[in-house]
Design a protein around this motif. Structure first.
Motif, PDB file in Angstrom:
ATOM      1  N   ARG A 166      11.207   3.632 -47.270  1.00 29.74           N
ATOM      2  CA  ARG A 166      10.555   2.705 -46.346  1.00 29.74           C
ATOM      3  C   ARG A 166      11.629   1.804 -45.744  1.00 29.74           C
ATOM      4  O   ARG A 166      12.674   1.576 -46.365  1.00 29.74           O
ATOM      5  CB  ARG A 166       9.504   1.863 -47.057  1.00 29.74           C
ATOM      6  CG  ARG A 166      10.057   1.015 -48.181  1.00 29.74           C
ATOM      7  CD  ARG A 166       8.951   0.292 -48.912  1.00 29.74           C
ATOM      8  NE  ARG A 166       9.471  -0.505 -50.011  1.00 29.74           N
ATOM      9  CZ  ARG A 166       8.701  -1.134 -50.893  1.00 29.74           C
ATOM     10  NH1 ARG A 166       7.379  -1.039 -50.800  1.00 29.74           N
ATOM     11  NH2 ARG A 166       9.234  -1.851 -51.857  1.00 29.74           N
ATOM     12  N   PRO A 167      11.411   1.293 -44.536  1.00 35.11           N
ATOM     13  CA  PRO A 167      12.404   0.431 -43.903  1.00 35.11           C
ATOM     14  C   PRO A 167      12.688  -0.802 -44.757  1.00 35.11           C
ATOM     15  O   PRO A 167      11.771  -1.512 -45.174  1.00 35.11           O
ATOM     16  CB  PRO A 167      11.736   0.047 -42.572  1.00 35.11           C
ATOM     17  CG  PRO A 167      10.731   1.130 -42.325  1.00 35.11           C
ATOM     18  CD  PRO A 167      10.235   1.536 -43.681  1.00 35.11           C
ATOM     19  N   ASP A 168      13.956  -1.027 -45.056  1.00 38.28           N
ATOM     20  CA  ASP A 168      14.343  -2.172 -45.875  1.00 38.28           C
ATOM     21  C   ASP A 168      15.781  -2.532 -45.504  1.00 38.28           C
ATOM     22  O   ASP A 168      16.730  -2.005 -46.095  1.00 38.28           O
ATOM     23  CB  ASP A 168      14.240  -1.832 -47.363  1.00 38.28           C
ATOM     24  CG  ASP A 168      14.419  -3.048 -48.255  1.00 38.28           C
ATOM     25  OD1 ASP A 168      15.132  -3.976 -47.843  1.00 38.28           O
ATOM     26  OD2 ASP A 168      13.870  -3.061 -49.367  1.00 38.28           O
ATOM     27  N   PRO A 169      15.972  -3.410 -44.544  1.00 40.31           N
ATOM     28  CA  PRO A 169      17.328  -3.752 -44.077  1.00 40.31           C
ATOM     29  C   PRO A 169      18.242  -4.264 -45.191  1.00 40.31           C
ATOM     30  O   PRO A 169      19.427  -3.935 -45.222  1.00 40.31           O
ATOM     31  CB  PRO A 169      17.074  -4.834 -43.021  1.00 40.31           C
ATOM     32  CG  PRO A 169      15.674  -4.569 -42.548  1.00 40.31           C
ATOM     33  CD  PRO A 169      14.937  -4.096 -43.763  1.00 40.31           C
ATOM     34  N   LEU A 170      17.690  -5.076 -46.101  1.00 39.79           N
ATOM     35  CA  LEU A 170      18.512  -5.612 -47.188  1.00 39.79           C
ATOM     36  C   LEU A 170      19.004  -4.483 -48.090  1.00 39.79           C
ATOM     37  O   LEU A 170      20.183  -4.428 -48.451  1.00 39.79           O
ATOM     38  CB  LEU A 170      17.714  -6.631 -48.004  1.00 39.79           C
ATOM     39  CG  LEU A 170      18.442  -7.181 -49.249  1.00 39.79           C
ATOM     40  CD1 LEU A 170      19.736  -7.874 -48.841  1.00 39.79           C
ATOM     41  CD2 LEU A 170      17.521  -8.140 -50.018  1.00 39.79           C
ATOM     42  N   LEU A 171      18.102  -3.570 -48.446  1.00 39.41           N
ATOM     43  CA  LEU A 171      18.496  -2.449 -49.293  1.00 39.41           C
ATOM     44  C   LEU A 171      19.523  -1.568 -48.584  1.00 39.41           C
ATOM     45  O   LEU A 171      20.501  -1.123 -49.189  1.00 39.41           O
ATOM     46  CB  LEU A 171      17.267  -1.614 -49.666  1.00 39.41           C
ATOM     47  CG  LEU A 171      17.543  -0.348 -50.493  1.00 39.41           C
ATOM     48  CD1 LEU A 171      18.235  -0.695 -51.800  1.00 39.41           C
ATOM     49  CD2 LEU A 171      16.247   0.413 -50.750  1.00 39.41           C
ATOM     50  N   ALA A 172      19.306  -1.330 -47.293  1.00 32.60           N
ATOM     51  CA  ALA A 172      20.244  -0.496 -46.531  1.00 32.60           C
ATOM     52  C   ALA A 172      21.640  -1.117 -46.532  1.00 32.60           C
ATOM     53  O   ALA A 172      22.639  -0.413 -46.735  1.00 32.60           O
ATOM     54  CB  ALA A 172      19.738  -0.318 -45.108  1.00 32.60           C
ATOM     55  N   ARG A 173      21.725  -2.433 -46.332  1.00 28.80           N
ATOM     56  CA  ARG A 173      23.033  -3.104 -46.330  1.00 28.80           C
ATOM     57  C   ARG A 173      23.679  -3.042 -47.711  1.00 28.80           C
ATOM     58  O   ARG A 173      24.894  -2.821 -47.835  1.00 28.80           O
ATOM     59  CB  ARG A 173      22.884  -4.560 -45.882  1.00 28.80           C
ATOM     60  CG  ARG A 173      22.555  -4.730 -44.403  1.00 28.80           C
ATOM     61  CD  ARG A 173      22.787  -6.166 -43.979  1.00 28.80           C
ATOM     62  NE  ARG A 173      21.990  -7.123 -44.744  1.00 28.80           N
ATOM     63  CZ  ARG A 173      20.763  -7.507 -44.412  1.00 28.80           C
ATOM     64  NH1 ARG A 173      20.178  -6.998 -43.329  1.00 28.80           N
ATOM     65  NH2 ARG A 173      20.119  -8.395 -45.154  1.00 28.80           N
ATOM     66  N   THR A 174      22.861  -3.231 -48.736  1.00 31.70           N
ATOM     67  CA  THR A 174      23.387  -3.208 -50.102  1.00 31.70           C
ATOM     68  C   THR A 174      23.915  -1.833 -50.472  1.00 31.70           C
ATOM     69  O   THR A 174      25.003  -1.693 -51.053  1.00 31.70           O
ATOM     70  CB  THR A 174      22.285  -3.618 -51.100  1.00 31.70           C
ATOM     71  OG1 THR A 174      21.792  -4.920 -50.758  1.00 31.70           O
ATOM     72  CG2 THR A 174      22.832  -3.662 -52.516  1.00 31.70           C
ATOM     73  N   ALA A 177      27.171  -1.073 -48.647  1.00 34.19           N
ATOM     74  CA  ALA A 177      28.305  -1.766 -49.268  1.00 34.19           C
ATOM     75  C   ALA A 177      28.766  -1.015 -50.515  1.00 34.19           C
ATOM     76  O   ALA A 177      29.962  -0.903 -50.785  1.00 34.19           O
ATOM     77  CB  ALA A 177      27.909  -3.202 -49.624  1.00 34.19           C
ATOM     78  N   GLY A 178      27.802  -0.497 -51.282  1.00 31.71           N
ATOM     79  CA  GLY A 178      28.157   0.286 -52.461  1.00 31.71           C
ATOM     80  C   GLY A 178      28.849   1.577 -52.088  1.00 31.71           C
ATOM     81  O   GLY A 178      29.833   1.983 -52.730  1.00 31.71           O
ATOM     82  N   ALA A 179      28.355   2.240 -51.061  1.00 33.53           N
ATOM     83  CA  ALA A 179      28.955   3.495 -50.617  1.00 33.53           C
ATOM     84  C   ALA A 179      30.397   3.296 -50.187  1.00 33.53           C
ATOM     85  O   ALA A 179      31.261   4.139 -50.455  1.00 33.53           O
ATOM     86  CB  ALA A 179      28.139   4.088 -49.473  1.00 33.53           C
ATOM     87  N   GLU A 180      30.689   2.182 -49.549  1.00 29.68           N
ATOM     88  CA  GLU A 180      32.049   1.925 -49.083  1.00 29.68           C
ATOM     89  C   GLU A 180      33.030   1.809 -50.243  1.00 29.68           C
ATOM     90  O   GLU A 180      34.235   2.050 -50.071  1.00 29.68           O
ATOM     91  CB  GLU A 180      32.069   0.650 -48.227  1.00 29.68           C
ATOM     92  CG  GLU A 180      31.398   0.850 -46.869  1.00 29.68           C
ATOM     93  CD  GLU A 180      31.188  -0.454 -46.122  1.00 29.68           C
ATOM     94  OE1 GLU A 180      31.652  -1.503 -46.629  1.00 29.68           O
ATOM     95  OE2 GLU A 180      30.560  -0.426 -45.043  1.00 29.68           O
ATOM     96  N   GLN A 181      32.525   1.475 -51.430  1.00 30.78           N
ATOM     97  CA  GLN A 181      33.382   1.375 -52.603  1.00 30.78           C
ATOM     98  C   GLN A 181      33.650   2.725 -53.249  1.00 30.78           C
ATOM     99  O   GLN A 181      34.696   2.933 -53.858  1.00 30.78           O
ATOM    100  CB  GLN A 181      32.722   0.450 -53.646  1.00 30.78           C
ATOM    101  CG  GLN A 181      32.525  -0.973 -53.199  1.00 30.78           C
ATOM    102  CD  GLN A 181      33.837  -1.715 -53.021  1.00 30.78           C
ATOM    103  OE1 GLN A 181      34.767  -1.574 -53.797  1.00 30.78           O
ATOM    104  NE2 GLN A 181      33.919  -2.510 -51.964  1.00 30.78           N
TER     105      GLN A 181
END
Length: 251
Positions: A166-174, A177-181
């Protein structure tokens, strides 16, 4: 000091003795952490080794630095076992590849229970990992090995078609950020699936290591169940991949 004789570098006797002492310090500290619920101290380690705590400071200036070294060793050992398993048959189908890595992950946890619980179990009281620090890099190495196996066989288009439930901008950003690590090439929904699947596999290993599955006491039974559960995971992953395949490609 490393000297060069001909073409082969030689490690001095002093360096070999230092390396041996460091290995012994780590072994004693790890045992004390496991036996005493994280109550390891440099004084206690030095006492067991028959050396003064002042001498121990020449190797590890603080308790936290010693614990950090043990955590890095644990991550590096586990990542090395997983990477070795991955190198043994990279041409196999993606599902077989993931199963092979999952086996290596579980076996290392069984063979190195104290190290596994140090990096994934209850935090050591009073310890705070340096940030940024060597533990982050070591953890990334492990995550990268599994991320490659989870999405082996996926096309860039299939990965791009994944969506959050489901659409969740906060989860998407979080998640991004994890993927970038760990896996910068993965978009947020794909990284979310990676974490979900790793959690399922890792959770079973933790339950087994902590003896919460007494009905799987025989090792053969535990192995069979773990592999069965991993095959379910592989099947779920393949189902998601198929769902992200455009209809024209399925014809």
């Amino acid at each position: 000091m490393v000297t060069v004789t001909g073409r082969r570098p030689e490690v001095s006797l002093r360096e070999r003795k230092r390396a041996a002492t460091i290995s012994e310090i780590k072994a004693v500290a790890l045992r004390q952490l496991a036996d005493e619920g994280g109550a390891m101290t440099l004084r206690g380690v030095s006492r067991e080794m028959g050396m003064t705590v002042q001498s121990l400071y020449h190797y590890f200036p603080s308790r936290d630095e010693l614990i950090t070294a043990l955590i890095v060793d644990g991550y590096e050992g586990l990542a090395g076992a997983v990477e070795k398993a991955d190198a043994e048959g990279p041409a196999e189908p993606a599902g077989e590849r993931l199963l092979r890595l999952a086996r290596a992950y579980r076996q290392w946890a069984i063979d190195h229970r104290a190290e596994f619980l140090l990096i994934f179990g209850t935090p050591v009281p009073g310890y705070r990992a340096p940030d940024p620090g060597p533990t982050i890099g070591a953890a990334r190495r492990l995550g990268a090995a599994f991320a490659g196996a989870v999405f082996a066989g996926w096309s860039a288009e299939q990965i791009a078609r994944l969506e959050l439930p489901r659409p969740d901008p906060l989860l998407a950003r979080t998640l991004q950020a994890g993927a970038e690590q760990v896996a910068p090439h993965l978009p947020a929904p794909a990284y979310g699936i990676f974490i979900e699947l790793w959690g399922r596999m890792h959770g079973l290993v933790m339950l087994e290591i902590l003896h919460h599955l007494p009905w799987l006491t025989p090792l053969d039974a535990a192995t069979s169940y773990y592999e069965s559960a991993t095959l379910h995971l592989v099947s779920d992953l393949e189902h998601r991949r198929t769902g992200c395949t455009p209809a024209r490609a399925r014809r």
